[in-house]
Design an enzyme around this catalytic site. Sequence first.
Site, PDB file in Angstrom:
ATOM      1  N   TYR A  57      29.309  18.932  29.030  1.00  0.00           N
ATOM      2  CA  TYR A  57      29.778  18.021  27.844  1.00  0.00           C
ATOM      3  C   TYR A  57      30.984  18.745  27.031  1.00  0.00           C
ATOM      4  O   TYR A  57      30.948  19.955  26.742  1.00  0.00           O
ATOM      5  CB  TYR A  57      28.828  17.786  26.920  1.00  0.00           C
ATOM      6  CG  TYR A  57      29.110  17.237  25.391  1.00  0.00           C
ATOM      7  CD1 TYR A  57      29.643  15.876  25.527  1.00  0.00           C
ATOM      8  CD2 TYR A  57      29.195  18.022  24.485  1.00  0.00           C
ATOM      9  CE1 TYR A  57      29.945  15.311  24.323  1.00  0.00           C
ATOM     10  CE2 TYR A  57      29.708  17.579  23.274  1.00  0.00           C
ATOM     11  CZ  TYR A  57      30.112  16.145  23.150  1.00  0.00           C
ATOM     12  OH  TYR A  57      30.817  15.695  22.126  1.00  0.00           O
ATOM     13  N   GLY A  64      31.764  13.018  22.115  1.00  0.00           N
ATOM     14  CA  GLY A  64      30.916  11.935  21.591  1.00  0.00           C
ATOM     15  C   GLY A  64      30.404  11.049  22.485  1.00  0.00           C
ATOM     16  O   GLY A  64      29.820  10.977  23.637  1.00  0.00           O
TER      17      GLY A  64
END
Length: 517
Positions: A57, A64
């Site tokens: 990520y 987000g």
Amino acid sequence: MKPRVVFDGSSLRIEDVTAIARRSALPELSSEPGFVRRIDEGAALLESLLREEEVLYGVNTGYGDSCTVAIPPALVAELPYHLCAYHGVGLGRDLGPEETRAVLAARLASLCQGFSAVRYELLSGIARLLELDLLPRIPEEGSVGASGDLTPLSYVAAVLCGEREVLDGGRIRSSREAFRECGMEPLELRPKEGLALMNGTAVMTGLACLAFERSERLSRLATRVTGWAVLATAGNPHHFDERLFAAKPHPGQGRVAARLRRDLRPGAPSRNEHRLQDRYSLRCAPHVIGVLEDALPFLRGFIENELNSANDNPLLDPETGVVMHGGHFYGGHIAFAMDALKAAVASVADLLDRQVALLCDPKMNHGLPPNLTGASPERQAINHGLKAVSISTSAWAAEALKLTMPAASFSRSTECHNQDKVSMGTIAARDCLRVIELTEQVAAAALVASAQGLELRLRLEKKDPDCLAAESRMMLELLREDSPFLGEDRALEGELRAVLSRLRRGGYSAYESGDAP
């Protein structure tokens, strides 16, 4: 030679951060081989995972709600810049120098835990900013306190890259120009480094450290003011009897009562023989100040745990190679600490405001002149003493009380409902500092009023200040350097500002030695 605070991943205290913030200590990034190796191993682990095309990520995905967007390998290197760039939307006033130093110290402490996969060179950059006192210009508004303090911390990341602006010796300058003058090279952020800098709780935590220190000082000052107010109004010392407080043994409350017993020693002005029980603002002062006094050790744990934590996402363990995706950027503990602290501090502001009102009212101050005027009897008709001070004190106390609504209760769903529960920790910390600022103003006014009342009582009873406890007498002498006894009316703004300035520097230290356990 200023002392050094070493950043090596070991635990720091609130006082370490506040010392750096005040420039009474300087940071020292450890060069110990084991620490450097741990940091380098984290950065190397990240590079290895990227070569193996692991999905991480914020490294090779969008941010987000865009975490489902895969970033083409050719664009991965540019991603940190875009995170930093699009978060450059802060508004409001800029954080002050002390606040900014506290933020940098808090971020450095977190990244030194070794779970953020950043280079040692990046840690050196933050330490260098602190050493040179090149402070990123950070607008205070724009963080909801989950996904960390993204917008304000983007200004730290941008400055390390030689972008945006710094405060340098009181001047706002371009960071690149300031770097060029001091020989500091801008960084080019590597994958994950923008996220590691921004996706944490450093702004709220740095501000919380400052709030804690100032609140601790206020607790002691409020106790000294209370002692002077009791003496000035010929109050009853038996309200603070040691046996009484043994029956309700909250430790902080007991400490406040013990300090008051030291100030109300035998030989000080006489007691009120006409009223068995003083009004609550005097009699219950240990119970009000004691809430703050007892909350502080509890809240210290919340703040220092956050300060010494790895609080970005994802975390990478260089020892095991494990990647951990989570939510440690969530500032709930700091939000709670700041919401609780501001309520306790505002209650002290309310207490001191009531004491000032009591001192100024001839119906309740047991023989002192109206509004504590020190004018001669024949000139009292045109003198109004501290009447306006009492009015302004109530205004400041009311504003402090108005700000005690918990910020955490106003969580908003943001960012396409990805950040659908946020902490509001940074707003809570900012609110807390504003409440403290107002309470310090109340405390400054209360110091002036209680000192005036105390001197009037001494004159009324023809007693010398030598009858006071030594610590109390020394503080009174120090206060009189900033604000002399008030005879004829005069404008007191300058004196109140002088008292406030010394107060905030810790110049009116109360009960620093031999404090009650």
